[in-house]
Design a protein around this motif. Structure first.
Motif, PDB file in Angstrom:
ATOM      1  N   UNK A   1      84.475  17.630  47.938  1.00 57.40           N
ATOM      2  CA  UNK A   1      85.691  17.754  46.919  1.00 57.40           C
ATOM      3  C   UNK A   1      86.455  19.076  47.635  1.00 57.40           C
ATOM      4  N   UNK A   2      87.591  19.382  47.396  1.00 56.55           N
ATOM      5  CA  UNK A   2      88.234  20.478  47.642  1.00 56.55           C
ATOM      6  C   UNK A   2      88.592  21.605  46.284  1.00 56.55           C
ATOM      7  N   UNK A   3      87.479  22.276  46.127  1.00 60.39           N
ATOM      8  CA  UNK A   3      87.568  23.015  44.667  1.00 60.39           C
ATOM      9  C   UNK A   3      87.309  24.357  44.973  1.00 60.39           C
ATOM     10  N   UNK A   4      88.042  25.215  44.240  1.00 56.96           N
ATOM     11  CA  UNK A   4      88.118  26.638  44.653  1.00 56.96           C
ATOM     12  C   UNK A   4      88.247  27.380  43.170  1.00 56.96           C
ATOM     13  N   UNK A   5      87.775  28.666  42.737  1.00 56.67           N
ATOM     14  CA  UNK A   5      88.412  29.391  41.558  1.00 56.67           C
ATOM     15  C   UNK A   5      89.903  29.388  41.618  1.00 56.67           C
ATOM     16  N   UNK A   6      90.466  29.400  40.616  1.00 55.50           N
ATOM     17  CA  UNK A   6      91.868  29.154  40.541  1.00 55.50           C
ATOM     18  C   UNK A   6      92.389  28.151  40.535  1.00 55.50           C
ATOM     19  N   UNK A   7      91.950  27.021  41.130  1.00 53.88           N
ATOM     20  CA  UNK A   7      92.724  25.682  41.414  1.00 53.88           C
ATOM     21  C   UNK A   7      92.961  24.945  39.813  1.00 53.88           C
ATOM     22  N   UNK A   8      94.309  24.714  39.948  1.00 51.73           N
ATOM     23  CA  UNK A   8      94.606  23.816  38.830  1.00 51.73           C
ATOM     24  C   UNK A   8      94.490  22.381  39.114  1.00 51.73           C
ATOM     25  N   UNK A   9      93.516  21.723  38.108  1.00 50.26           N
ATOM     26  CA  UNK A   9      93.341  20.239  38.377  1.00 50.26           C
ATOM     27  C   UNK A   9      93.926  19.625  37.131  1.00 50.26           C
ATOM     28  N   UNK A  10      94.153  18.224  37.435  1.00 49.48           N
ATOM     29  CA  UNK A  10      94.633  17.407  36.443  1.00 49.48           C
ATOM     30  C   UNK A  10      93.481  16.551  35.575  1.00 49.48           C
ATOM     31  N   UNK A  11      93.780  15.876  34.737  1.00 49.41           N
ATOM     32  CA  UNK A  11      92.850  15.215  33.650  1.00 49.41           C
ATOM     33  C   UNK A  11      92.016  14.179  34.555  1.00 49.41           C
ATOM     34  N   UNK A  12      92.763  13.272  35.613  1.00 46.72           N
ATOM     35  CA  UNK A  12      91.970  12.290  36.239  1.00 46.72           C
ATOM     36  C   UNK A  12      90.825  13.077  37.318  1.00 46.72           C
TER      37      UNK A  12
END
Length: 276
Positions: free
Chosen positions: A39-50
């Motif tokens: 996954x492309x995850x990092x602090x500060x990232x905004x993610x959607x409900x899905x």
């Protein structure tokens, strides 16, 4: 136009010994390292409900995988047994179970055929017969092709545990006549899954090989048992308001049911002090 879709901010990401924790503003989601890397995850990232729902699915997948690892590291299971445990705990589909367990099957960590043969060998040595063993294997999901294969049939032929079982049961039923002992031993061995013909043969063989001293001791024990049972049955019948002749017939019948012979019963009644 206003966007009403709910968004979440990844506050922090922490690497743990058992995985990676994704911290949102109001929850922590533990996922596997593999899921994190993909996954492309990092602090500060905004993610959607899905995307959050995907993280929750990854969390659940990790919990299932951890549960499988825990089970298989502590015990040996058949495919059906571990499948039932997974479905009872997580409610996952048959297909999902197959996908999850396939790597363990391919690496022979889950191996129903090997499990079957080892189970048969252990149970045979513990004094159980083919019928009982096969019933237990069927409950565990083992197929007929496994529990009736050539190797399995060869294992069932080891009946060396029967004689020690008969010896033990014979001792535990010493307070019965030999006939009643045989009946009790027969029922015990049938419950353990041995065939009727084999049980009858082994019981008769066991008693046929008794020494003269053992036979004499059994006869003495039989005489004492007869006297004891006769007195007990007579005392019970003496409290009933029935004719004396009927009492005698009832007494004889009770003693016959306990495995004593008609002749020895009559002799004991005649010689014993049985009267009102």
């Amino acid at each position: 136009m206003k966007n009403n879709r709910k968004e979440y901010v990844i506050v922090d990401i922490k690497r743990k010994k058992n995985g990676v924790v994704i911290l949102l503003s109001d929850e922590e989601i533990l996922i596997s390292l593999d899921a994190y890397v993909s996954s492309y995850l990092y602090p500060g990232k905004v993610i959607q409900e899905e995307e959050r729902q995907q993280l929750l699915r990854s969390k659940n997948d990790k919990a299932v995988q951890d549960y499988i690892s825990k089970l298989l590291s502590s015990h040996r299971y058949t495919y059906q047994t571990i499948k039932e445990k997974l479905q009872n705990r997580y409610g996952i589909s048959d297909h999902k179970v197959l996908v999850l367990l396939t790597p363990y099957i391919e690496n022979k960590i889950i191996d129903d055929h090997s499990y079957c043969l080892d189970y048969i060998e252990a149970k045979v040595q513990a004094g159980y017969g083919r019928n009982y063993i096969q019933q237990q294997l069927q409950k565990k999901g083992i197929l007929k092709k496994d529990y009736e294969c050539k190797e399995a049939l060869a294992l069932y032929e080891d009946t060396s545990s029967i004689t020690p079982l008969i010896e033990k049961l014979n001792q535990s039923h010493r307070n019965k006549t030999i006939q009643k002992r045989k009946e009790s031993i027969y029922q015990s061995l049938i419950r353990r899954g041995f065939s009727s013909s084999l049980v009858q043969k082994e019981i008769e063989s066991f008693y046929a090989l008794q020494s003269e001293e053992e036979k004499e001791a059994d006869e003495r024990n039989r005489a004492l048992l007869l006297k004891k049972e006769c007195q007990k049955c007579y005392n019970s019948l003496s409290r009933k308001s029935v004719p004396e002749e009927k009492k005698k017939n009832l007494l004889i019948q009770k003693l016959l049911n306990k495995g004593f012979r008609y002749e020895e019963i009559l002799k004991e009644i005649t010689e014993g002090d049985y009267h009102d």
